[in-house]
Design a protein around this motif. Structure first.
Motif, short mmCIF file in Angstrom:
data_model
loop_
_atom_site.label_atom_id
_atom_site.label_comp_id
_atom_site.label_asym_id
_atom_site.label_seq_id
_atom_site.Cartn_x
_atom_site.Cartn_y
_atom_site.Cartn_z
N ASP A 103 38.26 34.21 35.86
CA ASP A 103 39.66 34.70 35.43
C ASP A 103 39.73 33.76 34.18
O ASP A 103 39.10 32.87 33.66
CB ASP A 103 40.86 34.42 36.23
CG ASP A 103 40.94 33.35 36.75
OD1 ASP A 103 40.64 32.06 35.96
OD2 ASP A 103 41.11 32.82 37.89
N SER A 115 42.32 31.85 33.87
CA SER A 115 43.34 30.59 34.09
C SER A 115 42.84 29.48 33.53
O SER A 115 43.95 28.44 33.69
CB SER A 115 43.72 30.78 35.52
OG SER A 115 42.71 30.17 36.22
N HIS A 127 36.11 39.26 42.62
CA HIS A 127 35.93 39.77 41.49
C HIS A 127 36.08 41.30 41.58
O HIS A 127 36.72 42.06 40.81
CB HIS A 127 34.43 39.39 40.96
CG HIS A 127 34.07 39.87 39.66
ND1 HIS A 127 34.71 39.52 38.68
CD2 HIS A 127 32.99 40.70 39.38
CE1 HIS A 127 34.06 40.35 37.54
NE2 HIS A 127 33.16 40.85 38.13
N ALA A 176 39.66 42.05 42.13
CA ALA A 176 40.54 41.74 40.68
C ALA A 176 40.51 42.61 39.53
O ALA A 176 41.39 43.01 38.84
CB ALA A 176 40.24 40.38 40.32
#
Lengths: 258, 202
Positions: free
Chosen positions: A91, A93, A158, A161
């Motif tokens: 991701d 982040s 994954h 998401a």
């Protein structure tokens, strides 16, 4: 994102049946540079396992299934290095997560479980090794035991998401429901196998051909890519079951936790 | 990053002169690290061939390989994942004995080792000669276990152990370096443990 590795080999040589799935786009120069990671969160998963969330400002991204190298340095200069699978999905982040078992006598896992607190800093580098990676491009049959579920969970996360439609199944073996890592997160893609004690109505026993048969029978277009992760004994057992059930030997990828 | 880790002392340890940087002593453990399924390979089905840039390519079967002069290695091994194992004993035949029979051409500088599973790894020829590499089929006086590469594996103990291809099938001599399985996956082309050549770029 991937490139196919080819061999240009003159003369006689055995066929390279053992497919390398492709390399990630992350430059090796970035992956092999040590970086400072800061512990931002600790979450207990089971009595023995906890998840450690790390902020890695220059993390260049990873593929589910990859691992990193982690280094602790003592005041006298002594260094301990270990490889750990990445638990979190890729991701943006700036964080990654590791889920570590508290290994008896383990100097690194022992530090994480008994000393580490939010704000502590460790050195990491990676992501490393593309072989066990799953970019989300092909049907994946994931088989793990104990903390072997960690890189597989990165794949499951994954898949969710990104809302991927490619088939994905997880068969995970644990001694008991209490020792099943990520139990609350596992969904309909998952079949748990309990080897010592199970909830009422579920059988107790080791992973067997009967667990694999219905999943292999699904036969998605293109067939399954199998990912096996766990102790060596488990990896040997599971991979033999797969081969006996007809899964092509060059479509079984194994990560053995030595 | 060289700063110390708060509260980390490491486990009690004595100075271990034979331990390369970044390694720990695995003690009696011998972890298994293969990415592929352990093959069912009986000694009767095992063959070893050297081809490529040689004067006389040759294939040995189990009995022919065992007819070569026996040679043993006693010493240490080092895995890139961090463990080292001290005082191991392997038995087999020096790779020099095989290479003498095929007579490498002067142009040969490198080799790719192939396993019966299709695994590959590359090595400079200089790392395979001069009594530094073996084909081994015994560990501690016993037949080498399948999960450790039995019936026979390559042994190049002065490099990280991924170079010591299990289930060795073939050595192809080349006039250039050609990355093998892990080397294509980001590992270092040579893998010297004393220089910590773990990953490409180290």
């Amino acid at each position: 994102m991937t490139e196919t590795a080819t061999h240009t080999q003159g003369g006689f040589a055995p066929p390279v049946r053992f497919a390398v799935p492709g390399r990630i786009a992350v430059s090796e120069q970035v992956a092999t540079r040590w970086q400072t990671a800061t512990l931002t969160e600790i979450r207990r998963e089971t009595a023995r396992a906890a998840t450690f969330r790390l902020a890695v400002p220059d993390w260049a991204g990873h593929l589910p299934g990859q691992h990193l190298q982690l280094r602790l340095t003592a005041a006298d200069g002594y260094v301990a290095q270990r490889h750990y699978s990445i638990a979190s999905a890729p991701d943006d982040s700036g964080h990654i997560e590791l889920t570590l078992d508290h290994v008896e006598g383990g100097e690194v896992s022992g530090w994480f479980h008994t000393v580490a607190r939010v704000g502590d800093q460790v050195a990491v580098r990676g992501p490393l090794s593309g072989f066990f990676a799953w970019p989300g491009d092909r049907p994946a049959l994931l088989i793990g035991a104990g903390s072997g579920v960690v890189p597989l969970m990165s794949m499951v996360r994954h898949h969710r998401a990104r809302g991927l439609s490619v088939p994905l199944r997880l068969l995970v073996s644990a001694r008991s429901p209490e020792e099943l890592i990520y139990a609350r997160e596992l969904g309909p893609e998952t079949t748990p196998v309990f080897t010592r004690s199970a909830p009422a109505g579920l059988p107790v026993g080791r992973l067997a051909a009967a667990h694999l048969a219905p999943l292999l029978a699904e036969r998605p277009p293109g067939g399954w890519e199998a990912y096996v992760c766990g102790s060596n004994a488990f990896a040997e057992h599971a991979s033999r079951l797969l081969v006996a059930a007809g899964q092509p030997v060059d479509r079984i990828r194994i990560e053995r936790f030595g | 990053m060289n700063s110390t880790t708060r509260g980390f002392a490491g486990r009690p340890r004595a100075a271990r002169p034979g331990l390369p940087p970044g390694q720990y002593d695995a003690g009696d453990d011998w972890p298994v690290l293969s990415a592929e399924v352990t093959p069912d390979l009986a000694p009767a089905d095992w063959t070893f061939r050297i081809g490529g840039l040689v004067t006389e390519p040759r294939t040995w079967d189990w009995e022919q390989a065992h007819a070569l002069p026996a040679s043993a290695y006693s010493g240490d091994i080092h895995c890139v994942t961090g463990w080292s194992k001290f005082g191991v004993r392997f038995g087999g035949v020096s790779l020099d004995a095989f290479l003498d029979a095929v007579r490498p051409l002067p142009s040969a500088t490198h080799a790719v080792a192939y396993a019966h599973t299709g695994y590959t790894t590359n090595l400079p020829l200089a790392d395979l000669t001069g009594g530094r590499a073996w084909i081994v089929w015994e560990y501690d006086g016993q037949p080498l276990a399948p999960e450790h590469g039995g019936p026979a594996r390559l042994l190049v103990p002065h490099l990280y152990f991924w170079k010591s291809a299990k289930w060795i099938a073939n050595l192809e001599l080349l006039d250039h370096d050609e990355p093998g399985f892990w080397e294509q996956n980001g590992y270092h082309p040579r893998g010297n443990p004393w220089q910590e050549q773990r990953y490409s770029g180290d």
